[in-house]
Design a protein around this motif. Structure first.
Motif, mmCIF file in Angstrom:
data_model
loop_
_atom_site.group_PDB
_atom_site.id
_atom_site.type_symbol
_atom_site.label_atom_id
_atom_site.label_comp_id
_atom_site.label_asym_id
_atom_site.label_seq_id
_atom_site.Cartn_x
_atom_site.Cartn_y
_atom_site.Cartn_z
ATOM 1 N N GLU A 165 33.538 36.127 38.238
ATOM 2 C CA GLU A 165 32.637 37.274 38.088
ATOM 3 C C GLU A 165 33.385 38.585 38.264
ATOM 4 O O GLU A 165 33.174 39.552 37.513
ATOM 5 N N LEU A 166 34.302 38.623 39.283
ATOM 6 C CA LEU A 166 35.085 39.840 39.506
ATOM 7 C C LEU A 166 35.978 40.130 38.297
ATOM 8 O O LEU A 166 36.089 41.282 37.848
ATOM 9 N N ALA A 167 36.612 39.089 37.791
ATOM 10 C CA ALA A 167 37.514 39.295 36.657
ATOM 11 C C ALA A 167 36.732 39.771 35.433
ATOM 12 O O ALA A 167 37.184 40.669 34.703
ATOM 13 N N PHE A 168 35.553 39.189 35.196
ATOM 14 C CA PHE A 168 34.770 39.593 34.020
ATOM 15 C C PHE A 168 34.328 41.047 34.145
ATOM 16 O O PHE A 168 34.398 41.825 33.183
ATOM 17 N N ALA A 169 33.877 41.444 35.373
ATOM 18 C CA ALA A 169 33.411 42.822 35.556
ATOM 19 C C ALA A 169 34.569 43.809 35.438
ATOM 20 O O ALA A 169 34.389 44.949 34.982
ATOM 21 N N THR A 170 35.764 43.377 35.832
ATOM 22 C CA THR A 170 36.912 44.288 35.782
ATOM 23 C C THR A 170 37.410 44.464 34.348
ATOM 24 O O THR A 170 37.767 45.558 33.921
ATOM 25 N N GLU A 171 37.412 43.373 33.585
ATOM 26 C CA GLU A 171 38.008 43.407 32.250
ATOM 27 C C GLU A 171 36.998 43.744 31.157
ATOM 28 O O GLU A 171 37.340 43.754 29.974
ATOM 29 N N GLN A 172 35.776 44.006 31.554
ATOM 30 C CA GLN A 172 34.731 44.249 30.536
ATOM 31 C C GLN A 172 35.061 45.492 29.717
ATOM 32 O O GLN A 172 35.500 46.511 30.236
ATOM 33 N N VAL A 191 29.105 43.697 41.799
ATOM 34 C CA VAL A 191 29.928 42.514 42.105
ATOM 35 C C VAL A 191 30.835 42.795 43.305
ATOM 36 O O VAL A 191 31.027 41.937 44.178
ATOM 37 N N LEU A 192 31.417 44.009 43.396
ATOM 38 C CA LEU A 192 32.277 44.363 44.530
ATOM 39 C C LEU A 192 31.500 44.334 45.843
ATOM 40 O O LEU A 192 31.982 43.822 46.864
ATOM 41 N N GLN A 193 30.293 44.901 45.812
ATOM 42 C CA GLN A 193 29.480 44.939 47.020
ATOM 43 C C GLN A 193 29.183 43.516 47.497
ATOM 44 O O GLN A 193 29.205 43.232 48.691
ATOM 45 N N GLY A 194 28.908 42.623 46.556
ATOM 46 C CA GLY A 194 28.648 41.240 46.944
ATOM 47 C C GLY A 194 29.877 40.510 47.400
ATOM 48 O O GLY A 194 29.770 39.467 48.059
ATOM 49 N N SER A 195 31.044 41.021 47.049
ATOM 50 C CA SER A 195 32.283 40.320 47.419
ATOM 51 C C SER A 195 32.856 40.821 48.736
ATOM 52 O O SER A 195 33.321 40.027 49.563
ATOM 53 N N VAL A 196 32.874 42.136 48.961
ATOM 54 C CA VAL A 196 33.540 42.691 50.148
ATOM 55 C C VAL A 196 32.564 43.253 51.159
ATOM 56 O O VAL A 196 32.965 43.728 52.216
#
Length: 1723
Positions: free
Chosen positions: A1590-1597, A1608-1613
């Motif tokens: 999910e992080l990779a998809f949101a970053t490379e979109q 996605v960042l908020q849910g990760s960190v």
């Protein structure tokens, strides 16, 4: 002076009386005052007095008025009263100053009925109906309109109203204070000569000799409000005058003293210079009695010896108003009538005002008076228009004789008549009818006009001739006939009145004699001839005193109504004066020689003068006893020359004005046509035809240079239509004369009925050919019919301009004529009607040649010309030239724009591109086809047979196409009760895309969805009360049936049904005639095949039982006589016939079933007799039944079984074939058909369960694996069902399978490079298609009779199936599959050189690829949602313990499919039986209730192995060809679904299906199941991998989405996430696992966290580049959280695992790179 006054506001009364809650007042009930009442009225009602009030809801009311105000002033002016009224409506202080008077007035107000009984006219005459003389009368009040009213006097009225206004006796000496005025109408000066002509009050006698004004108390200058109404004598003389006597009334009578003392006298002489005196007068009053002979003088003359009040000044004001049909009250009209009267009486000298008229000056005065008529008041001119016109006519016909010399006033009178007509027309412009005719002038011609000298005799002499009176009987309204609604009437003047009774018209006889034919067989001399034993119009024998009205139907006749009179009246004994002229001759002459100004006025209203001439001519013939005179001798040559000149000039005016003043040209054209039509009844017909021909030549000459010929052609079409509307149109066309030259000197019966034709060696019969074509002989013989049909032919020309209007006009003209013939009792006999139909035989050729441009009622491209093209293979149109119109003849007779060689012939050659032209509308096409059917029905069959025999093959093919189109045009459509529902469904489907987007984006909630659905119930959204919203009118235009009652709709449906039956029967009769014609011909096979197709179409459409009996009989006869049509040629006909017969075998009507069963049995028997088996029919019947039960909704299985039993009985009892195997074969076939019907019953049981229904159809199709025809049929049935359910992908798969089946068959026949190599060629479209390869050589024998004989087992059939598949794929959004289908289709089209289809295919491919590009992400297309459904329980039968994967429409929620299945099976099994298993765990059947049915539903996702994902790149690839599905079930060891991280397990279940989705059904059985259980650490690894992705998809979109990235960042960190990454690391990475087996998982999870941290860094870096200044603090917070997370994870990720592999004994340098060091530890 009045004592008191009050006011009533009528608008308030109407509005309040119309309210439903109003209580009617009882007698004596006290109502509130006017001002109080006003306050209760709504505010919007208290508007100005000019407001319009609705009387629709008005009911009788009683009004009680209690507010009266004393009149303070001596006289209230109108201005004062208006001020008071305004104050009363808006109460002010002014009202308080008025002195109220206590009084009560009760008024009953009720709406007047349409025709009130007991009604009295203003003259107190009874108005009929007056049932009882003792009834309470209702009086009509004569209206004095504020504006001009333009209406003539239709009844006698002669009233005078007297209004005394004021009297000033202030200077009169003596006691004259209580004054009253007596009014008397004096015929002389003697007191006894007072006439009783004053209308009395309601309590007095009707008429009195004197009347008094009210006494005004103590007032020497009283004001009067009285009105006196007088009935003037018909003849007012110079001595008639009004006498006013003034009295003083004594209030205190003394003995010996009279109560009334005369104190003054005055008078008004009523006539002055022959004119009635009206208007205001201010008269002096004499104190003394008037002297003798005073009445001839006015009071203004100071008579000697008389005393006058106030020195002979005017002291008495009075006003006279007359309403009279005797006195014009206009100086110009008065002068005109006076001069005419003087000339009639011949009394000279005569005083006209001041000058004296002598014989020398009267002519000059009369000419001046004629010229001055145009200056008369328009209102009075209209009022006396009948009398003015009568006098003008008299001046024309009877020129005055002055001084022994005739004074010719014809020109002046004609000019005056033109101006009078113009003024009357202009005054009544608003009341004109649709053709611009003034109803008043039309009524004058129709009712009032009569020739001078025919008035009833007053002084003895000859008996008068009865003519309709000039005045109309008085009634409640003007008679409807006054307006002469002639827009649709047919001129019905009777030409037979000109002939001696019982004889034939001389002119007709002369024409017949010139032809040299035998009249013994002619209709003219038959019993139906006028005067024959069965004549419709019979005449009385001569001199029997019969009224000619008995021989004339006056109800529909215009000219005949002029002839009402007694033909037995002897001629007048007195010779007419030598100065007498004939009106029609004078009118024609004056019109021709008139000047430009007068001519313009006459042309504007030419219809009036034409009608006047026609009536004058008719009356001249009747009154002059000239009706028996031969037509050529009726009118002199000079008059006919004038008529010819007049028609020529008016025709020229029409042509020249058509582009300047189109409206006038149209009116002139119609007037001229009606004039000539009327002249046909009175004048020599040959002369009139010559005028018509000359007019046509005029138009033709102009057409060649006209900028817009369509306008001229339209006018000429109108001209022809009116001319052909003559009552004796048929007789005028000479229908009984055969065309010359005859076909042979003595034609025999055998030669006329023989089969000689194009189909044999004999040449066509020129006589018959000329009867069916617009040839020269035809148009010369049938002049009017030739004109009409030539106009129709020109209008139907492809090159004609403005054709839509021309089409409609020309076709409707023919249609109207045929309707009139059909309803005419004179033509009721079949033989007579056949003669009439001969006039329209060229219509058949015209319609046949117009076929390519008729509206295509038969669905499907090219349907109209399929039969013609079938017959047009060899001849290329030869023999079709016989139907051409000779251009020179058309130019000469019809005047059409057909210059020689300039245009193509009307019926030349086959339907080619050059003939395309403008297509006819559906309405025009239907009307034309009705006319064709009428001619076919009524024409003589032998004649039609001879004509058909002369036709070439292409012409015959087009004729059959025409019959085919007739069946399609008049097919019975039913009542169409669900039309609106269908329209709403269509609208709903158009809006589906928008709703899908809303559902995806989440912008629509449950409440909005509910509101939207409630709005859908109305076709116009939330617009309440649509019916009453004037701005919304389209609701009425959707269908005419909205306003129709149920009875009206049923009546319309009945009429449509009868019309359909009649049309079909006519077509059937015509087909029989053609069959008899071609029976012996060489080319009969192709023709009979085309005929059979028409018969099959008729049997396939909705037909009545009556037609089906005859249609099936015809079909049996055709098959019996020509079996090779079905069994040796193409099998498509056999297939169609079997399908139609089976459909009728299932009919609910027993007679139809009987006929259809017989036809089907004879079909089998015929096939068996040819080849000793009926494999072809057997196969076609089986296929047809399969198709029938698969596609027909209202199919009756019970009735079909009865029919099959009937067929079996036929076979068992057939003695002729008892020794053969026929009966056994029939029995086997019936058994197979019963099995199909049994499956049909099952299908009906599961009609509401689409999955089960498709499964059943699938099973039936599988059962026909060895019968390709039937399998193909059922595949098509399944495709139709899927399309109906909206499953377009599945419908496309059915078509792909069908195409693969056909490809297998074609591959067995021949090896063609452009054809697919069986099923293998379709693998790229679907892997499932290989199942069709089971058709192999051992099963399929292409040569065997009956196998693969359908139309689809050809290259064209394959192309059709592939095109349908591509269309379904396109509708389903599977554009990539469309490309694969076209890859197979394009080589076939290239081999056929079909570039038109290739262009279309590549265009569709471009559209498909464009859509793929625009919808590349996949979110725009949602292909389907998949669910695993398991059935558990004995109640499910075969489905018990079966698992299926269901494909549901896009975005179907789990709750939706769950609710659908639960609701369906609950309805099937009952309440409390069906249960839904909520979880996805394995089901233990031992724990289930055996009496219940359980359904387990789980959402599943497509699953792909890693190697598959390399090929499945696009969104389409990942949603097409799906076989494996995955669903996951979380669980814990203690049985809960969710628990803590160390104990959270997951079960992954892989399901494999029998076939790949999409398939030919929407649910596929699960054939394999594989389960894998994941340990908690493996679950954690999967979760972290998912988060990292999910992080990779949101970053490379691309383009980047900042919001999604931050989420996605908020849910990760984020620090507050439950069971977040930190908690997972702390649980599984805090300690080294003791079990070495878990080392790999531990290491893998550690690597996942490292990858996760790197992706977080990348995401933070990307977010920093995306954010704005306002989000910097938020980003710093994310960075701080990430730093804390990384610090917490650092010690966990740096732990080293113990050595997994033992060290080796070799040196470390040598083994440093040896991977064996990672060998597993000993276990």
């Amino acid at each position: 002076m009045p004592f008191a006054w009050t006011a009533v506001h009528l608008a308030n009364i109407v509005s309040s009386a119309g309210q439903p809650d109003r209580d009617s007042d009882s007698e004596g009930e006290r109502r509130p005052a006017w001002t109080d009442r006003r306050r209760r009225v709504p505010q919007d009602r208290t508007s100005s007095g000019d407001d319009t009030c609705s009387f629709s809801g008005f009911r009788p009311a009683t009004l009680t008025v209690t507010n009266f105000f004393k009149q303070e002033a001596e006289r209230l002016s109108d201005e004062d009263l208006f001020k008071f009224l305004a104050d009363m409506r808006r109460p002010t202080s002014l009202l308080r100053r008025l002195r109220p008077v206590t009084a009560q007035l009760k008024i009953d107000i009720s709406p007047a009925p349409e025709n009130p009984h007991f009604c009295l006219s203003p003259e107190l005459l009874h108005v009929k109906p007056y049932p009882d003389p003792r009834g309470r009368p209702t009086k009509e009040i004569l209206e004095f309109p504020a504006r001009e009213v333009y209406a003539p006097h239709t009844s006698y009225r002669n009233l005078l109203y007297v209004y005394p206004h004021s009297l000033n006796f202030s200077s009169r000496q003596g006691s004259v204070r209580n004054l009253t005025v007596r009014v008397q109408y004096m015929a002389g000066e003697d007191p006894s000569q007072a006439l009783p002509v004053i209308f009395g009050k309601s309590s007095c006698s009707e008429f009195t000799r004197e009347a008094f004004t009210p006494v005004v108390y103590h007032n020497k200058s009283p004001e009067f409000y009285e009105e006196f109404k007088l009935r003037l004598p018909a003849c007012v003389t110079e001595n008639h005058h009004l006498l006013f006597t003034f009295y003083h009334v004594s209030c205190q009578p003394r003995p010996g003293t009279a109560l009334e003392i005369p104190v003054g006298f005055t008078w008004i002489p009523l006539l002055q210079h022959g004119r009635l005196r009206t208007g205001p007068f201010c008269l002096p009053v004499s104190v003394d009695q008037p002297p003798p002979s005073y009445s001839v003088l006015t009071p203004d003359v100071a008579l000697p010896g008389m005393r006058w009040v106030d020195g002979h000044k005017g002291v008495f004001s009075v006003e006279l108003t007359a309403v009279s049909s005797v006195h014009p009250q206009d100086p110009h009209l008065d002068k005109f009538f006076t001069l005419v009267h003087v000339l009639e009486e011949g009394v000279f000298p005569f005083r006209l005002k001041d000058p004296m008229l002598s014989e020398g000056t009267v002519e000059q005065e009369l000419r001046a008076s004629l010229a001055a008529l145009r200056l008369a008041s328009p209102e009075l001119l209209v009022t006396f228009s009948h009398h003015v016109l009568d006098k003008l006519v008299r001046l024309v016909v009877r020129p005055p004789i002055i001084g022994g010399q005739i004074v010719n006033l014809g020109r002046g009178a004609f000019e005056a008549m033109a101006h009078v007509v113009s003024l009357v027309h202009r005054s009544l412009e608003a009341a004109q009818d649709a053709r611009g005719h003034c109803p008043l002038l039309a009524a004058y011609v129709y009712y009032a006009f009569r020739l001078p000298g025919t008035e009833p005799s007053l002084h003895g002499g000859a008996p008068p001739v009865t003519v309709q009176p000039a005045t109309l009987a008085r009634g409640s309204g003007r008679p409807t006939s006054l307006y002469l609604a002639r827009s649709k009437s047919i001129s019905s003047s009777n030409p037979d009145l000109a002939v001696a009774p019982g004889s034939v018209d001389d002119e007709v006889s002369r024409i017949l004699a010139s032809k040299g034919i035998d009249r013994s067989h002619s209709w003219v001399n038959s019993a139906y001839a006028p005067g024959g034993s069965k004549a419709v119009l019979r005449r009385a024998p001569p001199y029997c005193g019969a009224d000619p009205r008995q021989a004339i139907d006056c109800s529909s006749s215009r000219t005949c109504s002029y002839l009402e009179g007694s033909s037995s009246a002897p001629p007048a004994t007195q010779p007419r004066p030598t100065a007498q002229k004939l009106l029609h001759e004078e009118l024609a002459l004056q019109w021709v020689v008139s000047g430009s100004a007068v001519r313009e006025a006459v042309l504007q209203h030419a219809w009036f003068f034409f009608q006047l001439m026609v009536k004058s001519m008719a009356l001249h013939l009747l009154l002059g006893q000239r009706l028996d005179t031969p037509r050529k001798l009726r009118f002199p040559g000079r008059f006919l020359d004038d008529i010819a000149a007049l028609v020529g000039s008016v025709g020229l005016e029409v042509i020249t004005r058509v582009h300047k003043d189109a409206e006038l040209a149209e009116r002139l054209n119609a007037s001229l046509a009606f004039f000539l039509s009327d002249l046909l009844s009175l004048v020599d017909r040959g002369f009139i035809f010559s005028l018509v021909r000359a007019h046509y030549k005029q138009v033709a000459t102009r057409l060649q240079s006209a900028p817009n010929p369509a306008v001229l052609l339209t006018l000429r079409m109108d001209f022809t239509r009116i001319l052909c509307s003559h009552e004796h149109y048929v007789t005028l066309n000479l229908p009984c004369c055969p065309l010359s030259p005859p076909a042979s000197p003595s034609p025999s019966v055998s030669s006329t009925t023989s089969q000689s034709s194009t189909f044999s060696s004999q040449a066509p019969d020129p006589k018959v050919t000329s009867m069916f074509e617009l040839s020269g002989p035809f148009r010369q013989q049938h002049f009017l019919a030739g004109l009409l049909l030539t106009e129709l032919a020109l209008a139907l020309e492809p090159e004609a301009e403005g054709v839509s209007l021309l089409h409609k006009k020309a076709i409707s003209a023919v249609h109207s004529l045929l309707c009139s013939h059909d309803a005419d009792p004179r033509y009721a006999e079949a033989t007579v009607r056949a003669r009439v139909a001969e006039l329209y035989l060229p219509l058949l050729s015209l319609a046949r040649d117009t076929l390519p441009r008729l509206h295509d009622f038969a669905e499907g491209p090219g349907q109209r010309s399929r039969l013609a093209s079938m017959l047009d293979s060899d001849t290329e149109g030869e023999g079709d030239i016989g139907g051409t119109i000779n251009p020179s003849v058309a130019m000469a007779i019809a005047g059409g724009p057909l210059a020689p060689g300039s245009r193509a012939s009307i019926s030349q050659g086959p339907a080619t591109a050059a003939r395309s032209g403008c297509a006819l509308s559906a309405e025009s096409s239907r009307t034309l086809l009705v006319c064709v059917l009428w001619v076919l029905k009524n024409a003589e069959p032998a004649l039609l047979q001879r004509w058909a025999a002369d036709l070439a093959l292409p012409q015959l093919g087009r004729l059959l196409d025409l019959l085919y189109l007739c069946l399609a045009a008049f097919e019975y459509k039913g009542k169409k009760a669900f039309e609106r529902i269908n329209s709403l469904t269509f609208k709903k489907s158009l809006d589906m895309k928008a709703r899908l987007e809303e559902a995806i984006l989440g912008t629509i909630g449950a409440r909005q969805e509910m509101v939207r659905r409630s709005r859908e119930r109305s076709p116009f959204g939330n617009q309440e009360n649509v019916r009453w919203r004037k701005s919304i009118t389209h609701w009425r235009q959707t269908s005419d049936r909205v306003d129709k009652t149920k009875d009206e709709m049923e009546h319309e449906a009945l009429v449509d049904g009868n019309l359909a039956t009649e049309a079909s029967l006519v077509v059937l009769d015509t087909l029989e005639i053609i069959v008899q014609t071609v029976m012996l011909s060489e080319a009969r096979e192709s023709v009979l095949g085309a005929i059979l197709k028409v018969v099959l179409y008729s049997l396939g459409s909705a037909q009545s039982a009556l037609f089906l009996q005859h249609g099936l009989a015809t079909q049996r006869a055709l098959v019996s006589k020509f079996p090779e049509l079905l069994f040796e040629e193409d099998t498509e006909l056999c297939a169609d016939l079997c399908l139609r017969l089976l459909r009728h075998c299932g009919s609910r009507i027993s007679t139809i079933r009987t006929q259809a069963s017989a036809s089907l049995y004879l079909l089998m028997r015929q096939n068996f007799e040819i080849g000793n088996n009926f494999a072809r029919v057997k196969m076609q019947v089986t296929m047809s039944l399969s198709s029938l039960v698969g596609t027909t909704q209202n199919f009756s299985e019970e009735h079909l079984r009865r029919s099959l039993k009937t067929i079996l009985t036929y076979a068992e009892e057939d003695m002729g074939l008892r020794d053969s195997t026929f009966a056994e074969q029939v029995q086997d076939l019936m058994f197979n058909l019963h099995m199909i019907l049994t499956d049909t019953v099952k299908m009906k049981e599961h009609q509401e369960d689409p999955e089960m229904l498709i499964d059943l159809m699938y099973r039936i199709a599988r059962g026909y694996q060895g019968s390709p025809d039937l399998r193909l049929t059922w595949l098509q049935n399944m495709a139709g069902k899927h399309a109906e359910l909206g499953n377009h992908a599945e419908a496309a798969q059915c078509m792909v399978h069908a195409a693969a089946l056909v490809a297998e068959y074609l591959a067995l026949l021949e090896d063609s490079r452009h054809l697919p190599v069986g099923c293998v060629s379709f693998q790229n479209i679907s892997s499932n298609v290989l199942e069709e390869s089971a058709i192999s050589d051992d099963i399929l024998s292409p040569d065997e009779e009956g196998f693969c004989s359908g139309k689809h087992f050809t290259e064209l059939g394959l192309v059709g199936l592939l095109e349908q598949a591509a269309a379904y794929f396109t509708m389903g959004g599977l554009y990539e599959a469309v490309n694969e289908v076209y890859k197979t289709l394009i080589p076939i089209l290239e081999a056929h050189r079909d570039y038109k289809k290739l262009a279309a295919v590549h265009g569709k491919l471009q559209e498909a690829f464009t859509k793929i590009m625009h919808q590349s992400s996949g979110w725009e297309r949602v292909f389907g949602t998949y669910f695993r459904v398991g059935f558990y329980g004995a109640r499910f039968g075969d489905l018990d313990e079966q698992e299926f994967v269901y494909k549901e429409p896009s975005i179907t929620k789990l709750a939706e499919i769950s609710h659908r299945l639960e609701e369906f099976y609950t309805e099937r099994f009952g309440e409390d039986v069906v249960e839904i298993i909520k979880d996805s765990n394995p089901v233990d059947k031992t724990k289930l209730d055996a009496q219940k049915a359980y359904i387990q539903i789980t959402y599943v996702e497509p699953h792909f192995d890693t190697y598959e994902l390399k090929d499945r790149v696009t969104y389409f690839d990942r949603n097409y060809g799906l076989r494996t599905f995955l669903f996951c079930t979380p669980f814990t060891p203690d049985g809960r679904a969710h628990g803590e991280l160390p104990e959270q397990h997951k079960r992954k279940t892989l399901l494999s299906t029998d076939h790949a989705f999409p398939y030919i059904k929407t649910r596929i059985r699960v054939c394999h199941r594989e389960e894998t259980v994941l340990t908690p650490v493996e679950v954690a690894i999967e979760d972290m991998q998912k988060k990292t992705r999910e992080l990779a998809f949101a970053t490379e979109q691309d383009p980047p989405d900042a919001k999604m990235l931050q989420m996605v960042l908020q849910g990760s960190v984020g620090p507050t996430v439950n069971q977040g990454p930190l908690e997972v690391a702390q649980v599984f990475l805090a300690e080294i696992p003791e079990d070495p087996k878990l080392f790999r998982h531990h290491n893998k999870l550690r690597l996942c966290f490292k990858d996760f941290c790197k992706k977080c860094e990348d995401a933070l870096r990307k977010n920093k580049a995306l954010i704005g200044p306002d989000q910097k603090e938020y980003h710093r917070e994310l960075e701080r959280n990430y730093s804390r997370l990384r610090e917490a994870l650092q010690p966990l990720l740096t732990q080293r695992l113990p050595q997994l592999l033992a060290p080796t004994t070799t040196s470390g340098l040598r083994n440093s790179l040896n991977r064996a060091s990672f060998r597993k530890a000993d276990l």
